[in-house]
Design an enzyme around this catalytic site. Sequence first.
Site, PDB file in Angstrom:
ATOM      1  N   GLN A  74       0.611  -1.220  -0.293  1.00  0.00           N
ATOM      2  CA  GLN A  74      -0.018  -0.189   0.173  1.00  0.00           C
ATOM      3  C   GLN A  74       1.232   1.720  -0.173  1.00  0.00           C
ATOM      4  OE1 GLN A  74      -0.595  -2.411   2.055  1.00  0.00           O
ATOM      5  NE2 GLN A  74      -2.651  -3.425   1.375  1.00  0.00           N
TER       6      GLN A  74
ATOM      7  N   TYR B 235     -13.506 -10.118   1.928  1.00  0.00           N
ATOM      8  CA  TYR B 235     -13.173  -9.761   3.072  1.00  0.00           C
ATOM      9  C   TYR B 235     -14.868  -9.374   4.332  1.00  0.00           C
ATOM     10  CZ  TYR B 235      -8.160 -11.451   2.890  1.00  0.00           C
ATOM     11  OH  TYR B 235      -7.391 -12.279   2.661  1.00  0.00           O
TER      12      TYR B 235
ATOM     13  N   ASP C  77     -10.394 -16.217   8.188  1.00  0.00           N
ATOM     14  CA  ASP C  77      -9.970 -14.596   8.510  1.00  0.00           C
ATOM     15  C   ASP C  77     -11.085 -13.789   8.632  1.00  0.00           C
ATOM     16  OD1 ASP C  77      -7.071 -13.200   7.140  1.00  0.00           O
ATOM     17  OD2 ASP C  77      -8.554 -12.687   8.606  1.00  0.00           O
TER      18      ASP C  77
ATOM     19  N   HIS D 259     -10.509 -10.765   9.819  1.00  0.00           N
ATOM     20  CA  HIS D 259      -9.738  -9.585   8.940  1.00  0.00           C
ATOM     21  C   HIS D 259     -10.092  -7.716   9.923  1.00  0.00           C
ATOM     22  CE1 HIS D 259      -8.488  -7.401   5.582  1.00  0.00           C
ATOM     23  NE2 HIS D 259      -7.228  -8.137   5.142  1.00  0.00           N
TER      24      HIS D 259
ATOM     25  N   GLU E 178      -8.683 -15.752  12.391  1.00  0.00           N
ATOM     26  CA  GLU E 178      -7.157 -14.868  12.574  1.00  0.00           C
ATOM     27  C   GLU E 178      -8.301 -13.368  12.570  1.00  0.00           C
ATOM     28  OE1 GLU E 178      -5.757 -15.108   8.396  1.00  0.00           O
ATOM     29  OE2 GLU E 178      -4.722 -12.921   8.872  1.00  0.00           O
TER      30      GLU E 178
ATOM     31  N   GLU F 170      -0.772  -9.946  11.566  1.00  0.00           N
ATOM     32  CA  GLU F 170      -0.616  -9.434  10.346  1.00  0.00           C
ATOM     33  C   GLU F 170      -0.409  -7.675  10.061  1.00  0.00           C
ATOM     34  OE1 GLU F 170      -3.604 -10.965   7.712  1.00  0.00           O
ATOM     35  OE2 GLU F 170      -3.459  -8.918   7.130  1.00  0.00           O
TER      36      GLU F 170
ATOM     37  N   HIS G  99       2.392 -14.374   7.834  1.00  0.00           N
ATOM     38  CA  HIS G  99       1.776 -13.644   7.049  1.00  0.00           C
ATOM     39  C   HIS G  99       2.543 -13.561   5.955  1.00  0.00           C
ATOM     40  CE1 HIS G  99      -0.156 -10.135   4.983  1.00  0.00           C
ATOM     41  NE2 HIS G  99      -1.050 -10.950   5.778  1.00  0.00           N
TER      42      HIS G  99
HETATM   43  C1  GCO Z   1      -3.922 -12.705   5.003  1.00  0.00           C
HETATM   44  C2  GCO Z   1      -3.999 -10.918   4.530  1.00  0.00           C
HETATM   45  C3  GCO Z   1      -3.702 -10.592   3.061  1.00  0.00           C
HETATM   46  C4  GCO Z   1      -4.774  -9.217   3.418  1.00  0.00           C
HETATM   47  C5  GCO Z   1      -3.343  -8.393   1.930  1.00  0.00           C
HETATM   48  C6  GCO Z   1      -2.617  -6.764   2.996  1.00  0.00           C
HETATM   49  O1  GCO Z   1      -4.486 -13.447   5.857  1.00  0.00           O
HETATM   50  O2  GCO Z   1      -3.295 -13.173   4.185  1.00  0.00           O
HETATM   51  O3  GCO Z   1      -5.654 -10.365   5.213  1.00  0.00           O
HETATM   52  O4  GCO Z   1      -4.759 -10.918   2.062  1.00  0.00           O
HETATM   53  O5  GCO Z   1      -5.351  -8.340   3.588  1.00  0.00           O
HETATM   54  O6  GCO Z   1      -1.571  -9.034   2.572  1.00  0.00           O
HETATM   55  O7  GCO Z   1      -2.162  -6.369   1.735  1.00  0.00           O
HETATM   56 MG    MG Z   2      -5.096 -12.392   7.199  1.00  0.00          MG
END
Ligand code: GCO
Ligand code: MG
Length: 445
Positions: free
Chosen positions: A83, A198, A251, A253, A277, A303, A353
């Site tokens: 990003q 997500y 996840d 998220h 997660e 992460e 990650h």
């Molecule tokens: C995962 C992460 C990624 C992130 C991404 C952000 O568990 O692999 O949530 O999908 O969203 O790395 O840039």
């Molecule tokens: Mg993740």
Amino acid sequence: MAGGHALSRRQVLSGLAAGAAGAFPLHKAALAQTETDDRGTPPVKVRKVRAITTAPNGIRLVVVKVETDEPGLYGLGCATFNQRPLAVVEAVNKYLDPFARGRSADNIEDMWQNAYTSSYWRNGPVLNNALSGLDMALWDIKGKRAGMPVYQLLGGKCRFAIDLYTHAGGRDAKEIEDSVRGYVEQGFRHVRIQLGGYGSSHLSTNPDFRDAGFGLPGDQHMDAAPYLRGMPKVFEHVRAVLGDRVELLHDVHERINPIDAIQLVKALEEYRPFFIEDPFAPEQNGYFKMLRQQSSCPIAMGELFNNPHEWTDLITGRLIDFIRVHLSQIGGLTPARKLAVLAEQFAVRSAWHGPGDVSPVGHACNAHLDLAIPNFGIQEGPRFSEQLQEIFPGCPEIKQGYLYVNDSPGFGVDINEELAAKYPLPEHPGYWSPVRRRDGTAVRP
Ligand code: GCO
Ligand code: MG
């Protein structure tokens, strides 16, 4: 010193004493003597630190190359922050390059400690990624000088290969079931299941904020209720048709309110997730204690962490089961191996990650650390496209759901810079687009 006139210990010490008095240049020769290691290997210095960007699959990868004063000896490190790639490139080229030039490439910890404080303010994502690129490259160089893969420098193997999890998904339970079946047939034993993107944003309707002209048309819409109702049904279906043949991960998220996340984790517990997660945003770490009191569901977090204050209490309080930091976001292998040792003391396992926005160098670093730690948990599995494998010779290999590194010295991954340059960063700068509730309220994405 090999080939040179070795000074006796007395001469070195007296030279140091005289040098300390500023009376005699001998101390410089003495210091040079003391800098060689016990095999008389001459020290190697950093000559240049530079960032290389490439985006063969539209993901903005940043790799740092550290060149030394020994012809042909260089190292590679991952500094990928999808990003904010250009900010990391500036931090590397404008600050870490002048800082590191002329310093010992052998003294990794010393370089890390002093580069870390060279900005005074520290522990942020941009500077940590830049520092990671330098740090991992020094470990790569160390392995090349020792003639060993990095995992050997970390103590050797605790396992023959690295167990992976991969990403399955679909817009409904049946699509997800089919996706999971496909990965089980490829030999994966751990599969993450997501209902759409997500937060299952495809289930959200009536983005009233759009009709009201609030935000921009590209802003995404995600209401929590459809996701909270849908996820338990997905787990129920996949468990019913596939039984316990596969470990299921999910996840969250961070996209829902903490109390809703606690309800969701409790609702999913009966389906025996391998881990859930990011139930909370890092800013809501205080909810982990409440969650632990209400559920024994294994939890993974990390992460989004950059700062030791974010993980220390979660680990020492035994509030999570898997630590999921993105190694370059915490400053590289040097801090990550210490984090692995801290986690081991509290029976917290690793789950670094490892999605598409980690370079093959970063995935190799994950893997070398995974091999060498007793508290390995699981590794998020990379998918290396053809282009990535051509740009980064030596990419780790995936076979039957396991990841394998090669035994070349260092991390065993190289870069074809000419080919990398053929895939410039995309026009879009890489920021994460806003996610909004129906009324336009911003959501932690
Ligand atoms: C995962 C992460 C990624 C992130 C991404 C952000 O568990 O692999 O949530 O999908 O969203 O790395 O840039
Ligand atoms: Mg993740």
